[in-house]
Design an enzyme around this catalytic site. Structure first.
Site, PDB file in Angstrom:
ATOM      1  CB  SER A  85      -0.474   0.046   1.233  1.00  0.00           C
ATOM      2  OG  SER A  85      -1.334   1.542   0.926  1.00  0.00           O
TER       3      SER A  85
ATOM      4  CB  CYS B 134      -0.375   5.405   8.769  1.00  0.00           C
ATOM      5  SG  CYS B 134       0.165   7.254   8.450  1.00  0.00           S
TER       6      CYS B 134
END
Ligand code: SIN
Length: 319
Positions: free
Chosen positions: A29, A139
């Site tokens: 990703s 993240c």
């Protein structure tokens, strides 16, 4: 062999969660956008095991201010801030084009809070063409969501359990290395019902411009990826496989640039590998790794790649 995996005829192909994978090489990703630029300009992405798309939130996000990327020794720091057009735009305008390619599509799910994670999860669960969900609780570049969920086992357990109530598609949890013990968040995810674990996201780092005498990234810190983090990813996969063995699928990501790196992840316990930062310096690296894995198993006389998964654990030291 675990019941969630079934080898198929080709030496690299298998069925996982009832989904057919041509090979164990996925793109990670955020490093491949939504796959279309490469598909339209470089190569047929149907050759890939899977494509994991950039993190999707419910509302569009503009991301962090520049500067957002710095090259570092053997790696890269990023602080993109999960820029994306929102899940609805993705489903209506990008996914139809991506679906023209015969590969597995994995959507990376992000939310600033539990409510947004659940909305994105529910939306993608109903979206035809998305095969698997990868939960982004790792993240390090956002003030809300991301690592805030993935660094505390109780918060993670609560989110994954709630998602499992509304999501029927396979749900993978992408873990952060920015914690003391990876087994704590792996355990929280497994107990909450995750269908698989993805290890690892980036490590929190910083680079300073010595002329300007200030951090280079606008957000000061960013996530370190690339060859520099390979040994950390391999160690964490090894630890999680040592605890869970074939109880839960592990997808390896972190520092893979070539076939040897991919094999390290696989031998540590990964059923599949994601290629990330290497795509920036060699967009063809996933294809080279697919070919390299095939050559490796032929040369070593194996019949199927699954024979190698976790094999580094089988060596017992003589006392
Ligand atoms: C970012 O968009 O800042 C990186 C995403 C991530 O690390 O998951």
């Amino acid at each position: 062999m675990a019941n969630f995996i079934k080898p198929l005829d080709n030496s690299l192909s298998y069925e996982l969660f009832g989904i057919k994978f041509k090979n164990p090489v996925w793109t990670a990703s955020g490093c491949f956008s939504y796959g279309l630029e490469v598909a339209q300009n470089l190569f047929d992405i149907s050759k890939l095991g899977a494509v994991v798309v950039k993190g999707l939130s419910y509302k569009p996000r503009t991301g962090n201010p520049p500067q957002r990327i710095v090259e570092t020794p053997s790696g890269m720091l990023n602080s993109i801030g999960l820029q994306n057009p929102g899940v609805e735009y993705f489903a209506k305008n990008i996914l139809p084009k991506l679906k023209e390619y015969d590969t597995v599509i994995v959507a990376n799910v992000f939310g600033e809070d539990e409510e947004e994670y659940l909305k994105v999860g529910e939306y993608l669960n109903k979206t035809e063409g998305v095969d698997i969900l990868e939960l982004n609780v790792s993240c390090p570049n956002v003030k809300k969501g991301g690592l805030a969920f993935g660094s505390d086992p109780d918060t993670l357990y609560s989110l994954v359990s709630k998602l499992k109530e509304v999501v029927e598609k396979p749900l993978l949890v992408k873990l952060s290395p920015n914690i003391t013990n990876i087994l704590d968040t792996a355990q929280a995810s497994v107990e909450a019902g995750a269908d698989g674990l993805v290890l690892i996201n980036t490590l929190l780092g910083m680079a300073i411009d010595v002329e300007k005498e200030q951090p280079i990234l606008a957000t000061k810190t960013g996530g370190l990826s690339g060859p520099a983090i390979l040994p950390i990813a391999v160690r964490m996969i090894y630890q999680v496989y040592e605890r869970y063995g074939t109880e839960i699928p592990i997808i390896g990501v972190g520092g893979i640039s070539n076939t040897e790196d991919a094999l390290q992840h696989i031998l540590a316990g990964a059923l599949a590998v994601q290629i990330g930062t290497a795509l920036f310096f060699d967009p063809y690296s996933p294809l080279k790794i697919i070919e390299g894995l095939e050559n490796h198993i032929n040369r070593k006389g194996y019949k199927h790649i699954l024979e190698l998964v976790g094999k580094a654990h089988k060596l017992k030291l003589e006392s």
